[in-house]
Scaffold this active site. Structure first.
Site, mmCIF file in Angstrom:
data_model
loop_
_atom_site.group_PDB
_atom_site.id
_atom_site.type_symbol
_atom_site.label_atom_id
_atom_site.label_comp_id
_atom_site.label_asym_id
_atom_site.label_seq_id
_atom_site.Cartn_x
_atom_site.Cartn_y
_atom_site.Cartn_z
ATOM 1 N N CYS A 99 0.887 -1.113 -0.342
ATOM 2 C CA CYS A 99 0.104 -0.094 0.151
ATOM 3 C C CYS A 99 0.864 0.889 0.457
ATOM 4 C CB CYS A 99 -0.968 -0.206 1.207
ATOM 5 S SG CYS A 99 -1.746 1.794 1.292
ATOM 6 N N GLY A 200 -1.399 -5.171 -12.154
ATOM 7 C CA GLY A 200 -1.097 -3.894 -12.539
ATOM 8 C C GLY A 200 -1.540 -3.615 -14.606
#
Length: 320
Positions: A99, A200
């Site tokens: 994160c 991603g």
């Protein structure tokens, strides 16, 4: 593909997204083909101190198998939090080490552990020893371009007892900008024997196939590409598994799914909270539609579900 004793026939997984991947969204994505989901991240300190919101975030419905994701930098507290998660019957414990949000990464959790692989090892080891279900880890390629540590950290994670590792192909410094680093994900895959999940910029069937081709990863983790687009999972499953391209979703189906999504948030959180969250979700469901910008401005004023229903009927009428 397996994570511990969990076997997956499809490899399109839903990524954990704070403020987005709640129970309602996870269930919706699972219904549309997501083979695996992960809860929003929960603070290990908050969970062990009995924080009420942590329990709400960890509540799992029909979206199984589902992992409970925790974050923190204290091995002992993380181990206790993992045990606490078992009360919610997750199939997996996932450790967030990726994160990039300042409130997490600047306080020792999330991506900050990319700067301290030895501590990351101790955290993973403590959690893996504390529970009998599989433990996985989600990381980024590194803190910045000068410190790409994904391969080193993946090797340590495997040694510590992790059953799989998910790699977002960006550094913490990049946040969500720039291009995905396929090479580093591929390097991780070559370095470990546990499953590697590529993450991603997977937004359609072609980008899913590209991730597999470039990295040889075992599964795909889809985040922002699923916003307003839960059908992406079944499209990827059909494309990769059967070489089929499914027809585009029509406006009426988009609006019907949006309403079902928001209704489910109302069921779990109440209308007041749901209608505020609806402003974000509806923005994605109406993206690309005729008059979409005006629609999104209108949605931001809504207080009641009936208003959203009326708008959905209007959108269908004007776009079909």
């Amino acid at each position: 593909m397996n994570i511990g004793n969990l076997k997956f026939d499809n490899i399109a997984f839903l990524a954990p997204m704070a403020g987005i991947a709640d129970r309602a969204f996870r269930e919706l994505c699972a219904e549309h083909g997501a083979a695996y989901t992960v809860t929003e991240m929960v603070s290990s300190k908050g969970l062990t101190m009995g924080d009420r919101k942590s329990g709400e975030l960890l509540t799992i419905g029909s979206e199984r198998p589902c992992a409970a994701q925790i974050f923190g930098d204290d091995p002992e507290i993380m181990a206790k939090a993992a045990v606490k998660c078992l009360e919610y019957s997750p199939e997996v414990i996932d450790i967030n080490m990726g994160c990039p949000a300042p409130k997490v990464a600047m306080n020792g959790g999330g991506a900050s552990l990319l700067k301290n692989p030895p501590l990351a090892f101790e955290v993973i080891k403590a959690v893996a020893e504390a529970v009998e279900i599989p433990v996985t880890v989600k990381i980024r390629t590194g803190w910045d371009g000068e410190s790409i540590v994904a391969t080193e950290l993946a090797e340590l994670a495997e040694k510590a007892g992790a059953a799989a590792i998910a790699v977002h192909g960006r550094t913490r410094k990049q946040m969500y900008s720039g291009e995905v680093d396929y090479k580093t994900i591929a390097d991780v895959k070559k370095a470990v024997s546990i499953p590697v999940i590529g993450n991603g910029d997977i937004t359609d069937e072609q980008s899913a196939a590209l991730m597999l081709e470039k990295t040889n990863c075992d599964a795909l983790m889809i985040g922002r590409g699923a916003l307003g687009n839960p059908w992406l999972f079944q499209r990827i499953n059909a494309y990769l598994g059967e070489c089929r391209v499914l027809p585009e979703v029509g406006v009426s189906q988009k609006m019907a799914t949006m309403l079902r999504h928001i209704e489910r948030i109302i069921e779990y959180k109440g209308e007041y909270t749901a209608m505020r969250e609806a402003r974000h979700h509806a923005g994605y469901y109406t993206k690309g539609l005729r008059g979409g910008a005006a629609l999104r401005r209108e949605i931001c004023t809504f207080e009641y579900f009936e208003q959203l229903q009326e708008l959905a009927f209007k959108v269908v009428k004007e776009n079909e």
